[in-house]
Design a protein around this motif. Sequence first.
Motif, PDB file in Angstrom:
ATOM      1  N   ASP A  64      -4.794 -21.227   0.683  1.00 55.31           N
ATOM      2  CA  ASP A  64      -5.404 -20.683   1.899  1.00 55.31           C
ATOM      3  C   ASP A  64      -5.140 -19.189   2.017  1.00 55.31           C
ATOM      4  OD1 ASP A  64      -6.456 -23.136   2.589  1.00 55.31           O
ATOM      5  OD2 ASP A  64      -5.186 -23.418   4.360  1.00 55.31           O
ATOM      6  N   SER A  65      -3.915 -18.769   1.696  1.00 54.41           N
ATOM      7  CA  SER A  65      -3.592 -17.338   1.731  1.00 54.41           C
ATOM      8  C   SER A  65      -4.446 -16.564   0.738  1.00 54.41           C
ATOM      9  CB  SER A  65      -2.119 -17.106   1.404  1.00 54.41           C
ATOM     10  OG  SER A  65      -1.288 -17.620   2.395  1.00 54.41           O
ATOM     11  N   MET A  66      -4.630 -17.132  -0.431  1.00 55.34           N
ATOM     12  CA  MET A  66      -5.411 -16.453  -1.464  1.00 55.34           C
ATOM     13  C   MET A  66      -6.873 -16.321  -1.049  1.00 55.34           C
ATOM     14  SD  MET A  66      -3.605 -18.195  -4.782  1.00 55.34           S
ATOM     15  CE  MET A  66      -4.434 -17.201  -6.042  1.00 55.34           C
ATOM     16  N   ILE A  67      -7.438 -17.391  -0.499  1.00 53.79           N
ATOM     17  CA  ILE A  67      -8.838 -17.337  -0.057  1.00 53.79           C
ATOM     18  C   ILE A  67      -8.979 -16.353   1.093  1.00 53.79           C
ATOM     19  CG2 ILE A  67     -10.711 -18.643   1.023  1.00 53.79           C
ATOM     20  CD1 ILE A  67      -9.683 -21.112  -0.581  1.00 53.79           C
ATOM     21  N   ALA A  68      -8.062 -16.387   2.051  1.00 53.62           N
ATOM     22  CA  ALA A  68      -8.129 -15.458   3.184  1.00 53.62           C
ATOM     23  C   ALA A  68      -7.996 -14.011   2.707  1.00 53.62           C
ATOM     24  CB  ALA A  68      -7.054 -15.792   4.211  1.00 53.62           C
ATOM     25  N   GLY A  69      -7.104 -13.765   1.769  1.00 44.03           N
ATOM     26  CA  GLY A  69      -6.972 -12.413   1.207  1.00 44.03           C
ATOM     27  C   GLY A  69      -8.241 -11.982   0.503  1.00 44.03           C
ATOM     28  N   ALA A  70      -8.868 -12.927  -0.194  1.00 42.02           N
ATOM     29  CA  ALA A  70     -10.125 -12.618  -0.887  1.00 42.02           C
ATOM     30  C   ALA A  70     -11.245 -12.323   0.105  1.00 42.02           C
ATOM     31  CB  ALA A  70     -10.515 -13.775  -1.813  1.00 42.02           C
ATOM     32  N   LEU A  88     -11.002 -10.509   2.546  1.00 43.78           N
ATOM     33  CA  LEU A  88     -10.875  -9.076   2.804  1.00 43.78           C
ATOM     34  C   LEU A  88     -11.193  -8.238   1.568  1.00 43.78           C
ATOM     35  CD1 LEU A  88      -9.862  -6.751   4.716  1.00 43.78           C
ATOM     36  CD2 LEU A  88      -7.666  -7.035   3.557  1.00 43.78           C
ATOM     37  N   ALA A  89     -10.617  -8.611   0.422  1.00 43.26           N
ATOM     38  CA  ALA A  89     -10.656  -7.733  -0.746  1.00 43.26           C
ATOM     39  C   ALA A  89     -11.256  -8.360  -1.992  1.00 43.26           C
ATOM     40  CB  ALA A  89      -9.235  -7.258  -1.051  1.00 43.26           C
ATOM     41  N   GLY A  90     -11.854  -9.528  -1.863  1.00 40.25           N
ATOM     42  CA  GLY A  90     -12.385 -10.211  -3.031  1.00 40.25           C
ATOM     43  C   GLY A  90     -11.266 -10.828  -3.855  1.00 40.25           C
ATOM     44  N   ALA A  91     -11.645 -11.711  -4.749  1.00 40.95           N
ATOM     45  CA  ALA A  91     -10.652 -12.365  -5.605  1.00 40.95           C
ATOM     46  C   ALA A  91      -9.927 -11.338  -6.457  1.00 40.95           C
ATOM     47  CB  ALA A  91     -11.318 -13.431  -6.470  1.00 40.95           C
ATOM     48  N   GLY A  92     -10.640 -10.325  -6.903  1.00 36.59           N
ATOM     49  CA  GLY A  92     -10.005  -9.273  -7.696  1.00 36.59           C
ATOM     50  C   GLY A  92      -8.944  -8.525  -6.915  1.00 36.59           C
ATOM     51  N   GLY A  93      -9.191  -8.295  -5.632  1.00 34.23           N
ATOM     52  CA  GLY A  93      -8.211  -7.631  -4.792  1.00 34.23           C
ATOM     53  C   GLY A  93      -6.948  -8.456  -4.628  1.00 34.23           C
ATOM     54  N   VAL A  94      -7.108  -9.773  -4.514  1.00 35.80           N
ATOM     55  CA  VAL A  94      -5.945 -10.664  -4.414  1.00 35.80           C
ATOM     56  C   VAL A  94      -5.177 -10.650  -5.731  1.00 35.80           C
ATOM     57  CG1 VAL A  94      -5.207 -13.079  -4.165  1.00 35.80           C
ATOM     58  CG2 VAL A  94      -6.916 -12.113  -2.609  1.00 35.80           C
ATOM     59  N   LYS A  95      -5.893 -10.701  -6.836  1.00 33.33           N
ATOM     60  CA  LYS A  95      -5.222 -10.678  -8.143  1.00 33.33           C
ATOM     61  C   LYS A  95      -4.457  -9.371  -8.345  1.00 33.33           C
ATOM     62  CE  LYS A  95      -8.450 -13.864 -10.286  1.00 33.33           C
ATOM     63  NZ  LYS A  95      -9.243 -14.186 -11.469  1.00 33.33           N
ATOM     64  N   LYS A  96      -5.045  -8.258  -7.945  1.00 26.61           N
ATOM     65  CA  LYS A  96      -4.341  -6.971  -8.065  1.00 26.61           C
ATOM     66  C   LYS A  96      -3.096  -6.959  -7.194  1.00 26.61           C
ATOM     67  CE  LYS A  96      -8.126  -4.091  -9.534  1.00 26.61           C
ATOM     68  NZ  LYS A  96      -8.957  -2.917  -9.292  1.00 26.61           N
ATOM     69  N   PHE A  97      -3.174  -7.588  -6.029  1.00 28.61           N
ATOM     70  CA  PHE A  97      -2.015  -7.634  -5.151  1.00 28.61           C
ATOM     71  C   PHE A  97      -0.896  -8.487  -5.745  1.00 28.61           C
ATOM     72  CE2 PHE A  97       0.264  -9.890  -1.710  1.00 28.61           C
ATOM     73  CZ  PHE A  97       1.026  -8.816  -1.277  1.00 28.61           C
ATOM     74  N   ILE A  98      -1.224  -9.699  -6.181  1.00 30.12           N
ATOM     75  CA  ILE A  98      -0.149 -10.585  -6.652  1.00 30.12           C
ATOM     76  C   ILE A  98       0.430 -10.137  -7.987  1.00 30.12           C
ATOM     77  CG2 ILE A  98      -0.916 -12.578  -5.301  1.00 30.12           C
ATOM     78  CD1 ILE A  98      -2.071 -13.762  -7.916  1.00 30.12           C
ATOM     79  N   TRP A  99      -0.380  -9.538  -8.840  1.00 33.39           N
ATOM     80  CA  TRP A  99       0.101  -9.158 -10.168  1.00 33.39           C
ATOM     81  C   TRP A  99       0.629  -7.722 -10.234  1.00 33.39           C
ATOM     82  CZ3 TRP A  99       1.266 -12.742 -13.531  1.00 33.39           C
ATOM     83  CH2 TRP A  99       0.584 -13.966 -13.492  1.00 33.39           C
ATOM     84  N   GLU A 100       0.012  -6.809  -9.462  1.00 30.43           N
ATOM     85  CA  GLU A 100       0.354  -5.392  -9.588  1.00 30.43           C
ATOM     86  C   GLU A 100       0.907  -4.779  -8.305  1.00 30.43           C
ATOM     87  OE1 GLU A 100      -2.993  -3.223 -11.327  1.00 30.43           O
ATOM     88  OE2 GLU A 100      -3.742  -5.142 -12.078  1.00 30.43           O
ATOM     89  N   GLY A 101       0.870  -5.535  -7.223  1.00 30.79           N
ATOM     90  CA  GLY A 101       1.362  -5.006  -5.952  1.00 30.79           C
ATOM     91  C   GLY A 101       0.406  -4.039  -5.279  1.00 30.79           C
TER      92      GLY A 101
END
Length: 150
Positions: free
Chosen positions: A104-110, A112-125
């Motif tokens: 749910d957190s990942m979908i909600a984050g997406a 805002l910023a798309g799935a790529g934005g969530v991936k950049k957040f979790i992997w690169e901060g």
Amino acid sequence: AYDAVEAQYPIASKYRTLLTLIAEQESGFNPHAKNPNAPAYGYFQFMQGDRWNNISEYAGVDINTFLNNPEIQIKAAVDLAEAFENSFTEEDIKKAESLGYGMDSMIAGAWLAGAGGVKKFIWEGINRDDKHWSPEGAGVSVKQIMDKYA
């Protein structure tokens, strides 16, 4: 309207709680909402403009039809939530879980910023935000949204 969508589209039940929270946050449950600063519309603030085509891609209708049909908006939101979920790999999910975030957190984050934005957040901060849409510089970041839904 959600009951009607769910009756014909059973997968909608999977996302009902999350999408209810997103609709409350994004529009205050107003299906006719139009963001004054961004090309975002409806319950879930779907983006539609020069760079984003979420209404045409997920609803297949024009903006006016979209705004005047809550069921179309809900089905499009279900389809978008499912697309976001399907875009995350097992590795992405494990990484997010190690940081305290579920799907749910990942979908909600997406949202805002798309799935790529969530991936950049979790992997690169990299913590993108939507402050550029606000004349006052107000807005939220991927981390804030993901924390809210954790």
